[in-house]
Design an enzyme around this catalytic site. Structure first.
Site, PDB file in Angstrom:
ATOM      1  N   GLU A  71       8.692   7.401  -0.896  1.00 49.39           N
ATOM      2  CA  GLU A  71       7.864   6.372  -1.310  1.00 49.39           C
ATOM      3  C   GLU A  71       6.467   6.960  -1.819  1.00 49.39           C
ATOM      4  O   GLU A  71       5.944   7.609  -1.147  1.00 49.39           O
ATOM      5  CB  GLU A  71       7.791   5.349  -0.233  1.00 49.39           C
ATOM      6  CG  GLU A  71       6.768   4.184  -0.831  1.00 49.39           C
ATOM      7  CD  GLU A  71       6.439   3.165   0.172  1.00 49.39           C
ATOM      8  OE1 GLU A  71       6.968   2.176   0.371  1.00 49.39           O
ATOM      9  OE2 GLU A  71       5.648   3.513   0.984  1.00 49.39           O
ATOM     10  N   TYR A 117       3.276   1.614  -8.076  1.00 49.15           N
ATOM     11  CA  TYR A 117       4.436   1.607  -6.921  1.00 49.15           C
ATOM     12  C   TYR A 117       5.668   2.318  -7.123  1.00 49.15           C
ATOM     13  O   TYR A 117       6.254   1.855  -8.168  1.00 49.15           O
ATOM     14  CB  TYR A 117       4.500   0.449  -6.055  1.00 49.15           C
ATOM     15  CG  TYR A 117       5.580   0.706  -4.966  1.00 49.15           C
ATOM     16  CD1 TYR A 117       5.198   0.654  -3.559  1.00 49.15           C
ATOM     17  CD2 TYR A 117       7.014   0.375  -5.090  1.00 49.15           C
ATOM     18  CE1 TYR A 117       6.128   1.076  -2.493  1.00 49.15           C
ATOM     19  CE2 TYR A 117       7.791   0.449  -3.955  1.00 49.15           C
ATOM     20  CZ  TYR A 117       7.413   0.585  -2.907  1.00 49.15           C
ATOM     21  OH  TYR A 117       8.285   0.908  -1.823  1.00 49.15           O
TER      22      TYR A 117
END
Lengths: 378, 294
Positions: free
Chosen positions: A189, A101
């Site tokens: 993101e 992530y």
């Protein structure tokens, strides 16, 4: 302005961040043509902003042009939690060994961009934060210093990013940071940032949110604005410069000032009602603006009563009242389904103007909310 | 005494030749504020409504001794105006402008020295009732007294102050900190200032959804940095997730920034949270043990 995955990936690719090869399609025919030109095991992904599309059936697989017909048909037009998938993104499958992530967002508390990374990718980062707080690395970066490779090395180390891909990670983070500033993003993101079986890092998804206030510096993104799913009434309000948010209830709400309108919504809810919208007419409450506000709010067929809550500050209450009378004079909304609360400067004179024109007014916000809720139920 | 602004403050208006700038400069002067002039690049040497206009903030400060500025400059140029004021040594910079890019504020706040206080952007300014007004607030709603107020919203401030005034509860200073995600001064800064201020007995905090400014304020109280009574109101209890409620900063994202979390944070440190703005005067009266007039 939140971007769809394919738009985000386009920006990533331009920024030099590795992304899977893919193309966007709006029809089944387009999808077939894409697969014919490039027959390879692919993922067919619904292009929606709402989260959880995978669980809702918005992600399927196809190997060739025949294979793609079924999933394309199924996903195009699919209603995913209220959002219609108008496009699909066809992307070549990558063999994933591990998911990471990585994101950069605006940290309000430190007033800095914050880098967030984790070796536990592919799931909701808030969930990771709640269950494995140690699995997340955060770094608040001073924009005056900018991004330097040590930042990436430190974040990679603290997040437990595998050594073999640290160099790639440092490079991607630098490019992501540059993109974050170039487009004035509130969020960039990559979740998951995949490690392929052959050891490459690749952005498997893209979530980008651009600051609306900075959009004037990016005319090149203008085209994507019209592309995004939006509520017709919110669209209409935006064109007239009104801050309007469409909600689910039946009590229409108009007020001046964002905080006061928010407070009005709360008061309606506390009185047992459901607000149909948020609408801030801003300062002054000029007649033409109020008229347009009334038109927008009451264009929602769900609206059964209308509550106008105005604080006369710099603008005097009697002037506001005259504006309201003018705005409501042309019809369009029945006085019987209307509650006005006017307070502040020259409130008595203002209420007299309303009364002379047959418009009832109340003195407090809570009383107004109560009456508006009762009218919606009548 | 008061915080940040008083009758000795010497105030400039940046963007004074614009419609908004001139209108509010005139109103501030009428309220009794010492407005020493204004700045509009290229219009130095002119006079508007008896206000001297200067080309640069540096020049204006040298000629007037100004220590405070109120900025009414359009969004694309507002960050430049804030930095110009800071560079010229202005200690209190109040930015009214709504719509400044968030990234501009990230850059501004990374270079603003600790000695410079930025209020806003997207705020109504500051008022010390009976002394000075630096901003766009309707001055006559306020009354001088001993209750401080800090708010992320303009009209909600007027609404609450109006009710305080009607209840006979005056205000020491009211600060509109602004509705944007990145703002120069937050609740914590103001609470610390009010704690040190001899003229303030209690503080009203008017928060709303988005960010963690209210939680940070509650944490400051938990760490015993605030001895004066604090009461609060939080707007946006009914706001859905992911929708921006007017203010750029008023948005619930994921599980963060909800009214529920903010109310819980205040209640955990015994700060009473009003269900409605109308309840604020009675909460203040109770906190200060004032004779019941409300």
């Amino acid at each position: 302005m939140r971007l769809l995955e394919y738009q985000g990936k386009e920006l990533f690719a331009e920024a030099g961040i590795p992304t899977p090869t893919g193309k966007v399609a709006q029809t089944v025919e387009e999808a077939v043509a894409i697969m014919r030109a490039n027959p390879a095991p692919s993922v067919v992904k619904a292009q929606v902003l709402i989260g959880g599309r995978g669980k809702a059936g918005g992600i399927k697989f196809a190997n060739d042009e025949r294979d793609v017909v079924e999933p394309a048909k199924a996903i195009l037009g699919m209603n995913i939690k209220g959002e219609i998938a108008k496009r699909i993104w066809l992307e070549q499958r990558v063999d994933i060994a591990k998911e990471l992530y990585l994101s950069i967002t605006v940290d309000r508390q430190s007033k800095r961009p914050i880098i967030i990374a984790s070796a536990m990718g592919g799931m909701d980062i808030e969930e990771v934060a709640a269950t494995h707080p140690d699995g997340i690395a955060k770094y608040r970066i001073d924009p005056a210093m900018g991004y330097w490779p040590f930042v990436g090395r430190r974040v990679a180390k603290e997040a437990g990013i595998p050594k073999e891909v640290t160099a790639q990670f440092v490079d991607i983070l630098g490019k992501l940071y540059k993109l974050f500033f170039d487009i004035g993003a509130m969020l960039v993101e990559i979740n998951p940032l995949a490690i392929t079986k052959d050891g490459r890092l690749i952005a498997s998804d893209a979530k980008v949110d651009i600051d609306d206030n900075g959009l004037f510096r990016h005319p090149e993104l203008e085209a994507w604005k019209t592309d995004l799913p939006s509520d017709p009434l919110e669209e209409r309000a935006r064109k007239t410069g009104l801050a309007y948010v469409h909600l689910d209830g039946d009590v229409g709400i108009i007020g001046n000032g964002a905080g006061l309108v928010m407070g009005t919504l709360d008061a309606v809810k506390a009185a047992g009602g459901e607000p149909a919208n948020f609408l801030d007419v801003g300062g002054g409450a000029k007649a033409d603006i109020v008229r347009e506000a009334v038109n927008i709010v009451t264009a929602d067929p769900k609206v059964k009563s209308l509550f106008i809550n105005i604080f006369g500050g710099i603008t005097r209450g009697d002037e506001v009242a005259k504006g309201l009378v003018e705005a409501l004079g042309g019809g369009g909304w029945s006085k019987d389904k209307l509650v006005i609360r006017l307070t502040g400067t020259n409130e008595k004179e203002g209420r007299a103007v309303l009364q002379a024109n047959g418009i009832k007014s109340v003195e407090t916000m809570n009383e107004g909310a109560k009456q508006a809720v009762a009218l919606a139920r009548a | 005494m008061s915080i940040y602004l008083n009758k000795k403050s010497i105030v400039l208006v940046q963007g004074i030749t614009g419609r908004e700038g001139l209108y509010h400069a005139t109103r501030m002067r009428a309220y009794g504020t010492n407005v020493a002039g204004g700045v509009t690049p290229g219009k130095g040497g002119q006079t508007v409504e008896h206000f001297s206009v200067f080309d640069t903030v540096s020049d204006a400060r040298a000629r007037t001794g100004a220590d405070t500025t109120v900025i009414f400059v359009p969004p694309p140029f507002a960050a430049d105006a804030i930095l110009e004021a800071a560079d010229a040594g202005i200690g209190l910079i109040i930015c009214i402008t709504e719509g400044i890019p968030v990234h501009d504020m990230l850059k501004v706040m990374s270079v603003i020295p600790d000695s410079t206080r930025v209020i806003g952007p997207n705020c109504p300014g500051i008022i010390t009732p009976g002394e000075a007004l630096a901003g766009i607030m309707p001055g006559h709603v306020f009354s001088a007294g001993r209750v401080g107020l800090i708010s992320r919203s303009g009209t909600l401030t007027y609404e609450i102050v109006d009710q305080l005034t009607r209840a006979g509860i005056g205000q020491s200073t009211c600060v509109g900190i602004g509705g944007d995600p990145i703002i120069g001064t937050v609740f914590v800064d103001c609470l610390r200032a009010f704690e040190r201020d001899d003229a303030t007995d209690a503080v009203v905090v008017v928060g709303e959804i988005g960010g963690t400014d209210e939680e940070d304020a509650a944490d400051l109280i938990r760490r015993k940095h605030v001895s004066k009574p604090v009461v609060a109101f939080i707007g946006g209890r009914s706001a859905p997730e992911g929708k921006r409620m007017g203010h750029a900063g008023a948005i619930v994202s994921g599980s963060g920034g909800t009214a529920k979390a903010k109310i819980a944070a205040f209640e955990s440190v015994n700060v009473p949270v009003a269900d409605s703005p109308a309840d604020i005067p009675s909460l203040i009266a109770r906190a200060l043990k004032l004779p019941a007039r409300v």
